[in-house]
Design a protein around this motif. Structure first.
Motif, short mmCIF file in Angstrom:
data_model
loop_
_atom_site.label_atom_id
_atom_site.label_comp_id
_atom_site.label_asym_id
_atom_site.label_seq_id
_atom_site.Cartn_x
_atom_site.Cartn_y
_atom_site.Cartn_z
N ALA A 109 0.83 -1.20 0.00
CA ALA A 109 0.00 0.00 0.00
C ALA A 109 0.87 1.26 0.00
CB ALA A 109 -0.94 -0.01 1.20
N LYS A 110 1.98 1.22 0.75
CA LYS A 110 2.90 2.37 0.75
C LYS A 110 3.48 2.61 -0.63
CE LYS A 110 4.60 2.92 5.40
NZ LYS A 110 5.83 3.11 6.17
N ALA A 117 -2.01 -5.13 -2.38
CA ALA A 117 -2.28 -4.97 -0.94
C ALA A 117 -3.64 -5.56 -0.58
CB ALA A 117 -2.22 -3.48 -0.56
N MET A 118 -4.64 -5.31 -1.41
CA MET A 118 -5.98 -5.82 -1.12
C MET A 118 -6.05 -7.34 -1.27
SD MET A 118 -8.59 -2.83 -2.37
CE MET A 118 -7.98 -2.54 -4.00
N HIS A 147 -7.96 1.46 1.51
CA HIS A 147 -7.47 1.26 0.14
C HIS A 147 -8.54 1.67 -0.88
CE1 HIS A 147 -4.06 -0.53 1.91
NE2 HIS A 147 -4.47 -1.78 1.96
N PHE A 148 -9.77 1.25 -0.65
CA PHE A 148 -10.85 1.63 -1.57
C PHE A 148 -11.06 3.14 -1.56
CE2 PHE A 148 -12.05 -2.88 -1.54
CZ PHE A 148 -12.29 -3.05 -2.90
N GLU A 149 -10.90 3.76 -0.40
CA GLU A 149 -11.04 5.21 -0.30
C GLU A 149 -9.97 5.91 -1.15
OE1 GLU A 149 -11.42 8.51 3.27
OE2 GLU A 149 -11.33 6.38 3.80
N LYS A 150 -8.74 5.41 -1.11
CA LYS A 150 -7.66 5.99 -1.91
C LYS A 150 -7.88 5.79 -3.40
CE LYS A 150 -4.30 5.95 1.73
NZ LYS A 150 -3.32 5.19 2.47
N THR A 155 -18.17 4.22 -1.93
CA THR A 155 -19.28 3.36 -1.54
C THR A 155 -18.76 2.07 -0.92
OG1 THR A 155 -20.60 4.28 -3.34
CG2 THR A 155 -21.38 2.23 -2.35
N LYS A 156 -17.80 1.45 -1.60
CA LYS A 156 -17.20 0.20 -1.08
C LYS A 156 -16.44 0.49 0.22
CE LYS A 156 -15.93 -4.13 -1.35
NZ LYS A 156 -16.83 -5.22 -1.08
N ALA A 157 -15.76 1.61 0.28
CA ALA A 157 -15.01 1.97 1.48
C ALA A 157 -15.96 2.12 2.67
CB ALA A 157 -14.23 3.27 1.26
#
Length: 173
Positions: A109-110, A117-118, A147-150, A155-157
């Motif tokens: 993720a970094k 990452a997911m 991760h979904f937010e980024k 919606t998923k986040a």
């Protein structure tokens, strides 16, 4: 007395390794990572004297991986976490595989490799549910949500944040 115990009681060496790892975690939490690394390197030297070095080695390497990740030495961190994952997988030690996957996921993720990452988080989530390890489930769900937010999939986040909250409530009930 301490040297005598080290020479006559093999578990005392393991205890020393764990003490070094614990001190390293404390120093790292205080952002004194150079001191933390010194303790971990000293712990690594003690591992050679351990009768059963597997768990002490995992403990030191997990801490090293987390500090390297914190210092953005991601290649070193990824190597350590992958080694832990492989060795734990061979021994079918799910309780070690899960944090290795979670930390490995954090490294990717970094690097903004969110798909990888997911995938790792999903594997950790599946294993956590398999053994009913409630501690990691909420953490993994919240990390997945981040991760979904980024990736602008709000919606998923939001859905994952809600699932993570439910798991946290269930864990504390």
């Amino acid at each position: 007395l301490f040297r005598k115990e080290h020479n006559t009681n093999p578990l005392s060496i393991n205890g020393s390794v764990f003490a070094h790892a614990n001190l390293a975690n404390i120093y790292s939490d205080l952002n004194l990572d150079n001191i933390a690394l010194d303790y971990l390197y000293k712990g690594q030297k003690l591992i050679k004297k351990c009768q059963e070095p597997y768990i002490p080695n995992i403990r030191i390497n997990m801490a090293l991986g987390m500090i390297y990740s914190k210092l953005n030495k991601l290649k070193k961190s990824i190597t350590l976490f992958e080694d832990i994952y492989v060795s734990a997988n061979k021994k079918k030690q799910i309780q070690i595989i899960i944090p290795a996957l979670v930390n490995l996921s954090g490294c990717y993720a970094k690097q903004k490799k969110y798909k990888k990452a997911m995938e790792l988080n999903q594997e950790a989530l599946t294993l956590s549910k398999k053994i009913n390890e409630s501690h990691y489930i909420s953490t993994i769900l919240n990390t997945q949500a981040e991760h979904f937010e980024k990736l602008d999939n709000f919606t998923k986040a939001l859905d994952l944040y809600k699932q993570g909250l439910k798991e946290n409530i269930k864990k504390t009930s």
